[in-house]
Design a protein around this motif. Structure first.
Motif, PDB file in Angstrom:
ATOM      1  N   ASP A 248      -0.800  -1.350  23.309  1.00 63.15           N
ATOM      2  CA  ASP A 248      -0.404  -1.904  22.022  1.00 63.15           C
ATOM      3  C   ASP A 248      -1.218  -3.155  21.702  1.00 63.15           C
ATOM      4  O   ASP A 248      -1.679  -3.339  20.578  1.00 63.15           O
ATOM      5  N   GLY A 249      -1.404  -4.018  22.713  1.00 63.04           N
ATOM      6  CA  GLY A 249      -2.204  -5.212  22.499  1.00 63.04           C
ATOM      7  C   GLY A 249      -3.686  -4.920  22.388  1.00 63.04           C
ATOM      8  O   GLY A 249      -4.395  -5.537  21.589  1.00 63.04           O
ATOM      9  N   MET A 298      -7.156   3.375   0.970  1.00 64.08           N
ATOM     10  CA  MET A 298      -5.856   3.032   0.420  1.00 64.08           C
ATOM     11  C   MET A 298      -5.025   2.398   1.534  1.00 64.08           C
ATOM     12  O   MET A 298      -4.430   3.117   2.349  1.00 64.08           O
ATOM     13  N   PRO A 299      -5.009   1.058   1.641  1.00 63.80           N
ATOM     14  CA  PRO A 299      -4.241   0.400   2.705  1.00 63.80           C
ATOM     15  C   PRO A 299      -2.805   0.902   2.760  1.00 63.80           C
ATOM     16  O   PRO A 299      -2.168   1.100   1.715  1.00 63.80           O
ATOM     17  N   ASP A 300      -2.322   1.160   3.992  1.00 68.82           N
ATOM     18  CA  ASP A 300      -0.977   1.726   4.125  1.00 68.82           C
ATOM     19  C   ASP A 300      -0.055   0.887   5.011  1.00 68.82           C
ATOM     20  O   ASP A 300       1.096   1.254   5.213  1.00 68.82           O
ATOM     21  N   ALA A 301      -0.521  -0.251   5.552  1.00 70.33           N
ATOM     22  CA  ALA A 301       0.340  -1.100   6.373  1.00 70.33           C
ATOM     23  C   ALA A 301      -0.304  -2.470   6.546  1.00 70.33           C
ATOM     24  O   ALA A 301      -1.519  -2.640   6.366  1.00 70.33           O
ATOM     25  N   VAL A 302       0.532  -3.462   6.889  1.00 66.59           N
ATOM     26  CA  VAL A 302       0.068  -4.820   7.173  1.00 66.59           C
ATOM     27  C   VAL A 302       0.695  -5.257   8.493  1.00 66.59           C
ATOM     28  O   VAL A 302       1.889  -5.060   8.715  1.00 66.59           O
ATOM     29  N   VAL A 303      -0.123  -5.842   9.385  1.00 71.20           N
ATOM     30  CA  VAL A 303       0.376  -6.374  10.648  1.00 71.20           C
ATOM     31  C   VAL A 303       0.405  -7.897  10.541  1.00 71.20           C
ATOM     32  O   VAL A 303      -0.627  -8.522  10.257  1.00 71.20           O
ATOM     33  N   PHE A 304       1.590  -8.482  10.755  1.00 71.99           N
ATOM     34  CA  PHE A 304       1.771  -9.931  10.725  1.00 71.99           C
ATOM     35  C   PHE A 304       2.234 -10.417  12.090  1.00 71.99           C
ATOM     36  O   PHE A 304       2.992  -9.720  12.781  1.00 71.99           O
ATOM     37  N   HIS A 305       1.830 -11.617  12.468  1.00 69.08           N
ATOM     38  CA  HIS A 305       2.502 -12.305  13.567  1.00 69.08           C
ATOM     39  C   HIS A 305       3.895 -12.689  13.051  1.00 69.08           C
ATOM     40  O   HIS A 305       4.043 -13.106  11.896  1.00 69.08           O
ATOM     41  N   PRO A 306       4.957 -12.549  13.866  1.00 71.43           N
ATOM     42  CA  PRO A 306       6.313 -12.862  13.385  1.00 71.43           C
ATOM     43  C   PRO A 306       6.425 -14.251  12.766  1.00 71.43           C
ATOM     44  O   PRO A 306       7.156 -14.432  11.777  1.00 71.43           O
ATOM     45  N   PRO A 339       4.446  -1.265   4.238  1.00 72.33           N
ATOM     46  CA  PRO A 339       5.324  -1.637   5.354  1.00 72.33           C
ATOM     47  C   PRO A 339       4.685  -2.703   6.224  1.00 72.33           C
ATOM     48  O   PRO A 339       3.469  -2.700   6.424  1.00 72.33           O
ATOM     49  N   VAL A 340       5.512  -3.611   6.723  1.00 67.06           N
ATOM     50  CA  VAL A 340       5.038  -4.717   7.560  1.00 67.06           C
ATOM     51  C   VAL A 340       5.411  -4.440   9.009  1.00 67.06           C
ATOM     52  O   VAL A 340       6.567  -4.155   9.326  1.00 67.06           O
ATOM     53  N   ALA A 341       4.427  -4.506   9.905  1.00 68.15           N
ATOM     54  CA  ALA A 341       4.668  -4.425  11.345  1.00 68.15           C
ATOM     55  C   ALA A 341       4.491  -5.834  11.911  1.00 68.15           C
ATOM     56  O   ALA A 341       3.435  -6.447  11.725  1.00 68.15           O
ATOM     57  N   GLU A 342       5.517  -6.348  12.564  1.00 67.73           N
ATOM     58  CA  GLU A 342       5.446  -7.678  13.163  1.00 67.73           C
ATOM     59  C   GLU A 342       5.019  -7.542  14.626  1.00 67.73           C
ATOM     60  O   GLU A 342       5.676  -6.869  15.402  1.00 67.73           O
ATOM     61  N   SER A 343       3.922  -8.193  14.981  1.00 67.55           N
ATOM     62  CA  SER A 343       3.412  -8.113  16.351  1.00 67.55           C
ATOM     63  C   SER A 343       2.909  -9.470  16.795  1.00 67.55           C
ATOM     64  O   SER A 343       2.039 -10.057  16.142  1.00 67.55           O
ATOM     65  N   ASP A 344       3.446  -9.964  17.914  1.00 69.38           N
ATOM     66  CA  ASP A 344       2.931 -11.238  18.419  1.00 69.38           C
ATOM     67  C   ASP A 344       1.702 -11.030  19.299  1.00 69.38           C
ATOM     68  O   ASP A 344       1.224 -11.961  19.941  1.00 69.38           O
ATOM     69  N   ALA A 345       1.144  -9.797  19.310  1.00 67.98           N
ATOM     70  CA  ALA A 345      -0.139  -9.566  19.961  1.00 67.98           C
ATOM     71  C   ALA A 345      -1.292  -9.973  19.057  1.00 67.98           C
ATOM     72  O   ALA A 345      -2.391 -10.249  19.536  1.00 67.98           O
TER      73      ALA A 345
END
Length: 409
Positions: A248-249, A298-306, A339-345
């Motif tokens: 995942d990281g 066509m962007p389909d997701a965003v990854v954010f640090h929490p 959709p937002v995926a929160e990942s501290d990686a």
């Protein structure tokens, strides 16, 4: 390849129109989100925030509709092409393995010769092939038997947060090799009768993404393995979780130097959008536009640090009204419909916008493979078993420009 048809085109057009209208309002409000500066909407700050929330809800609804239409389009194309549907499952075919029913690692292990026949000078080995993307929970070890409540409190560790954004595939090779169109010169032009045609140019370049191995091992005493239900749960959970957590990281931050995967953030050719003085939603929207205009995706997701997503969730107008919903509400886990995926990686201060569904792929050479033996070191005379697990995967980014980092959050 993105599937399009009239209903999808219409829905995407409406979604982009609503996104643009909301972006215009944020631009009017400025970095401080001062609703008094917004002249395109009538009413006080509360009324303008309600308008923004209504547009957010409309964007979310349209985004879900677009996602559904895309899936319908892909299913229709697969049906037309007869993709795998007209042939029986072949040996090694992942579909056939799933149709046969997937057993857990613990069930395979306790039914194996490695578990049943571990008496003797050197225990046999078992190779258990399990799909990488199966969801696992967490557990811990057991002391000698005593009365317990049955509850197991998992160790506080980073959950799996990014893997499921990436489509999966399988390979029987040591690398994924594909052709990329690196030259596209469109010389098409209007030509008079008898005139000379203009010459176009096309060129393909072979690209390679190597398969890498992620591995871990764990010593376990014979006493732990003798309690079969606990041994099953133990093997089921922790080792595969460790592998998937590492993967995942690596998907985000792997540096590409063997034996590391090359993560998306270290892939040459991805785009960057600096936040600067923009509010975070504006910077994300500009990244989405770069993905569409430059990356033709066509962007389909965003990854954010929490921590960075926290700042978005707590955005307020200049007079204190929450943009993403009041504290009494869960609030949408979406931004601009994505959709937002929160990942501290992911690196703090950086978000990643991308078309994960069309231009990335997690290819499995071999799923989680577990082997067990007591022939490691002095384990035989110490009554211990060595359990090791590994997997071999490749991460392929087919179009780097379809991914955009948002920096300076």
């Amino acid at each position: 390849m993105t599937i399009t048809f009239p209903a999808l085109d219409e829905a995407e057009g409406k979604l982009n129109h609503v996104r643009k209208s909301l972006a215009d309002v944020f631009a009017e409000a400025g970095e401080t989100l001062d609703m008094d500066k917004v002249k395109s909407i009538e009413g006080d700050s509360a009324a303008k925030v309600e308008w923004i929330r209504a547009k957010n809800a409309e964007i979310d609804e349209l985004a879900v509709k677009v996602e559904g239409l895309r899936e319908v389009g892909k299913a229709a194309q697969k049906a037309r092409e007869g993709e795998k549907g007209d042939r029986p499952a072949e040996p090694g075919d992942e579909r056939g393995q799933r149709d046969a029913g997937t057993k857990s690692i613990g069930e395979l292990f306790t039914a194996s010769q490695a578990y049943k026949g571990r008496q003797g000078s050197s225990g046999p080995e078992a190779h258990l092939d399990v799909e990488v993307k199966t969801l696992f929970q967490t557990t811990a070890g057991w002391l000698p038997e005593t009365t317990r409540t049955g509850r197991v409190v998992p160790f506080a560790t980073r959950p799996i947060q990014v893997i499921d954004l990436i489509p999966g595939n399988t390979t029987g090779q040591a690398a994924v090799v594909y052709m990329e169109e690196t030259t596209f010169t469109n010389a098409a032009a209007e030509t008079a009768e008898g005139g000379t045609y203009q010459e176009a140019a096309l060129a393909l370049t072979e690209q390679t993404s190597p398969v890498r191995k992620i591995a871990v091992w764990l010593p376990v005493t014979d006493e732990q393995l003798e309690d079969e239900p606990q041994a099953r749960g133990y093997i089921n959970n922790r080792l595969p979780f460790m592998l998937r957590q590492r993967l995942d990281g690596q998907i985000l931050t792997g540096n590409g130097t063997a034996p590391n995967l090359r993560g998306i953030l270290n892939t040459v050719g991805i785009q960057t959008q600096a936040k600067g003085t923009d509010p975070t939603p504006d910077a994300v929207y500009k990244a989405m536009v770069k993905g569409r205009v430059v990356g033709r995706a066509m962007p389909d997701a965003v990854v954010f640090h929490p921590t960075n997503w926290q700042d978005v969730r707590l955005l307020r107008t200049a007079d204190g009204i929450y943009i993403w919903g009041s504290p009494s509400e869960a609030g949408p886990a979406r931004i601009w419909g994505l959709p937002v995926a929160e990942s501290d990686a992911i690196t703090l201060g950086t978000a990643l916008v991308g078309d994960f569904g069309n231009f990335s792929e997690l290819t499995t050479r071999r799923g989680v493979d577990v082997q067990v033996t007591n022939s490691h070191g002095t384990f035989f005379i110490e009554g211990k078993q060595a359990i090791r697990a590994d997997m071999r995967v490749a991460l392929v980014i087919y179009r780097p420009a379809a991914f955009i980092t948002v920096t300076g959050l």
